[in-house]
Enzyme design. Sequence first.
Site, PDB file in Angstrom:
ATOM      1  CD  GLU A 502      -2.955  -0.576  -0.146  1.00  0.00           C
ATOM      2  OE1 GLU A 502      -3.126   0.647  -0.424  1.00  0.00           O
ATOM      3  OE2 GLU A 502      -3.431  -1.746  -0.905  1.00  0.00           O
ATOM      4  CB  CYS A 658     -15.041   4.024 -13.414  1.00  0.00           C
ATOM      5  SG  CYS A 658     -15.852   5.334 -13.137  1.00  0.00           S
ATOM      6  CB  CYS A 665     -20.407   3.919 -19.090  1.00  0.00           C
ATOM      7  SG  CYS A 665     -19.759   5.212 -18.482  1.00  0.00           S
ATOM      8  CB  CYS A 668     -19.570  -0.095 -15.762  1.00  0.00           C
ATOM      9  SG  CYS A 668     -19.349   0.518 -13.975  1.00  0.00           S
ATOM     10  CB  CYS A 674     -23.599   4.600 -12.542  1.00  0.00           C
ATOM     11  SG  CYS A 674     -22.310   6.091 -12.688  1.00  0.00           S
TER      12      CYS A 674
HETATM   13 FE1  SF4 Z   1     -18.035   4.889 -14.038  1.00  0.00          FE
HETATM   14 FE2  SF4 Z   1     -20.725   4.985 -13.855  1.00  0.00          FE
HETATM   15 FE3  SF4 Z   1     -19.534   4.874 -16.155  1.00  0.00          FE
HETATM   16 FE4  SF4 Z   1     -19.412   2.571 -14.293  1.00  0.00          FE
HETATM   17  S1  SF4 Z   1     -21.232   3.559 -15.275  1.00  0.00           S
HETATM   18  S2  SF4 Z   1     -17.685   3.450 -15.488  1.00  0.00           S
HETATM   19  S3  SF4 Z   1     -19.132   3.788 -12.572  1.00  0.00           S
HETATM   20  S4  SF4 Z   1     -19.215   6.532 -14.731  1.00  0.00           S
END
Ligand code: SF4
Length: 934
Positions: A502, A658, A665, A668, A674
């Site tokens: 870390e 992201c 997105c 995602c 989101c």
């Molecule tokens: Fe990021 Fe939302 Fe797009 Fe997912 S949907 S990549 S969380 S902006």
Amino acid sequence: MFSSKEKASIDHVMCLLREWDHGSKAVRSRMLSDFIAKNTGKTFPELELEFAQVASLFLARLTAWMRLTYMFGTCLNLQLKALGVFLSASSNHQYLMEFLEMGAVLTLLEILGQENLKDEDKIEALHLLQIIANEGQKYKELICESYGVKAVAECLAKSKAEGTQETATTLLKSLAHGNSKYQNQVYKGLIALMTCTSPRAQQLVLQTLCIVQPIVKIAHHSIVEPLLSLLRSIHLEVQYEATELITVLMRSEVKPALLRGLVDLLKPSKEEFSKHKILEDPARAKIMDSLPVFLQQAAAARTIRILTQSSEEISKDLLSLNVIPHLLYAVGNQEHADTQKQASLALEHFVRMYPVVEEDVRRAMGTTLFETFMHNAECLHLNMNKIQADILRSNNTTSVLRSVTMSRLRSAMQRGKSVVLENAEAIKSSNTKKSKATIKEEEPSVSESSSFHFFNDPSEISAYRSQLLLWYDHNKRDLPWRTVAMTEPDVNIRTYAVWVSEIMLQQTQVATVIDYYNRWMKRWPTVEKLAAATLEEVNQMWAGLGYYSRGRRLHEGAKKVVSELDGQMPRTTEGLLKLLPGVGRYTAGAIGSIALGQVTGAVDGNVIRVLCRVRAIGAESTGPSVTEALWKIADTLVDVERPGDFNQAMMELGAKVCTPKSPLCRQCPVQTNCHAFRQVSIKQEKDSKILKRKLTSKLNTPVPDIENCLNAGSCNLCLSEDWDSQLGVQNYPRKPVKKSSRVEKTLTCIVQRQRGEETEYLLIQRPSKGLLAGMWELPSMILDADLSENKHRGLLCTMMQRFLETSLDKDSFQFVGEVVHIFSHIHQTYIVFSVCVSDCSEKEQEQKTCWLTKSDLQGAAVSTGLKKIMKLYESSSKVNSRDVKRKLTPGKEKQSNKIKKFKDGAINGGPKQLSLSQFFSTSRTEGKTDTQNT
Ligand code: SF4
Ligand code: ZN
């Protein structure tokens, strides 16, 4: 005058006594057998009749012979039995008094201590003493005054025959009863006896103490330690009796000490494993070393359960003694199934009694394990994996659990509410309902105006967790520190390994860290090894990784762990935060969740971006209200069963999907949760012609609330600026206006000397604090103003003359070029000169200096800035060797281009972490944007 019948009777007795007096051992033996057979059970008058009113003459002979011969054991058993015939003749104390007057009590007590005598003789002696004691208090006192308690107790402790032990125990019990003057002597004698070796004797002593304790009323503190030690016995009957006695003692003044001792036994110290040889039971010696400690642990857990079931007051006392984390620790002891079972059953009782405990235990166990526990606590250990056990054993929850539980318990009691739920079924059903929602109850309720920016719906939280973890399980990268976190069984090494990773990952990319991490862990695989290293070695290892203070703090932290924490890494997030230098809130949360399974969020740069987008938080992302909101969301979202994986998944999502500039997105896993994505979708839809038509026909249809913050305008989490449709989801997060870097110019000089074939370079060590602390650098000075090249030369000449205490020619300083290097907060331009010095003496300097060859330089703790300067010097030397002058000429243009390339490379960023050898060996000129910091 005697009648003829009486005369015949007297003659018979006199004949008998003569026979006794002249008889051999065999004769006396026969006589004793006949006497016992003929007279057992006779009363005083019957015996007197038998012996023509002179039975005492025979009793006197018997007693005298016993006193003379007991040590040899000659017909001793018969003698004692015959004496018993006399002493048992009730309704008259005459024989007893005659017997005592001859000092027979002392003889009987001495018989008990004779190692060569048989147990059957000792049993007879104990019977006679019992007969005496049964006559009343003054007879008991007589025995006690003759050190009878000690003799009987020792006989009990040393004997291996159950008959002797039981008879001795009965006598001790009787000596304590109705003997106020000596009852304490008997009581202390019994306490001393608890350390005897015979399990049967221990059992009898414990039973006797259960009877004697209420008689003496006041408990002696010396009883606590031997009593708790007996819980270590492998003999269940001894453990059982010890628990019984502990129960009896709950009404005495040693109750707090016993409860404290029981709780401590649940979590044995390391020393305990080697300190368990108090009782030398041969059966135990065959058993593995740690078993007695585990047996004691299991017995303590069982005793705790029995005590809590018997009294609510004791339960509360135990809670205040931190019993819950100790029980959790014992539940995690996979080396001893009975310990796990007993601790689990005890824990179940607390959980069913106290709803506040239930919540805490659920949080400590995680939902799945907790539900298994509630379903069948007794079999929990059969359904527990190693990691779960390890988490329970590492006892992450100690202080938190105790303080939370106790304070909530107290406040519940102050409100006058009974914390005990009488109906366990009612608790069970409420548990089931509650377990579906795992939002932390302590969190203050989110204000209505900003609830849009938080997670409030348990089903949404649950969906978010499972989608993200599923994605992570399929997409996570294999990284060395992840492997250690998953496979290292030693919690101390695991915590250390995650700590190192870390710290390295702060400000440095994963790809760069891997090699450094592997080399670091190979060289210093434990915190002890790191503590033993020198700062110089640490700086050498860190060279090129940037932010050098991180390595220094790791080193400081390791030394602190070894010197102040006995080599044990902190076991809680709070401990990590408080005790380790360089560990902030994020790092503590990351180490705590990954290495220790602590249920806590971890908010780093990647997580800030993800959460700001997911919850449409558009206020400046480093502001205090946003920071607090992000931590609150992270703490709410974190998966209680896989907190470490969840936090890493969030970071992985930020790094891979992201991303700052091109978020994916469509790929995602949390797209449905989101807000930013939905806002973009709705805005796009609104802009489309189809939506326009819809809007025309349903002009008054409101935009769904879910997409907007109800308090937009005054909300301190909403976008503070207008929505930029070009940016899409990248409207979040809103970064603070970056402060411009400080612009600094530094005059620096490559001082070289010739040592035989080798060229050596002068280096000076930087101070141990501040920028690039402890690293080696070239002689340098910061410039306050723009000066001409000639002035530069003059300044350097003066500086080096003073430094080397030798005379130098100003014109011998050659301009090499300029190197731009970007620190996190400084835009640094090095104006580089070089000078060759002939021989110069090595004087004591205020600053540490050294002369290094080019190859030495490669392994030294030097900054990336210095490497760039040396590379420039190397390339300029080649140019100079072709006699190219510095003034603008075709050669100069070439050199200028090289210099420019350094500047451009530094500004635009190039491949990172080139080694010094790469700098020297490659002809390619690549710059580096180093973000070295303090
Ligand atoms: Fe990021 Fe939302 Fe797009 Fe997912 S949907 S990549 S969380 S902006
Ligand atoms: Zn808002």
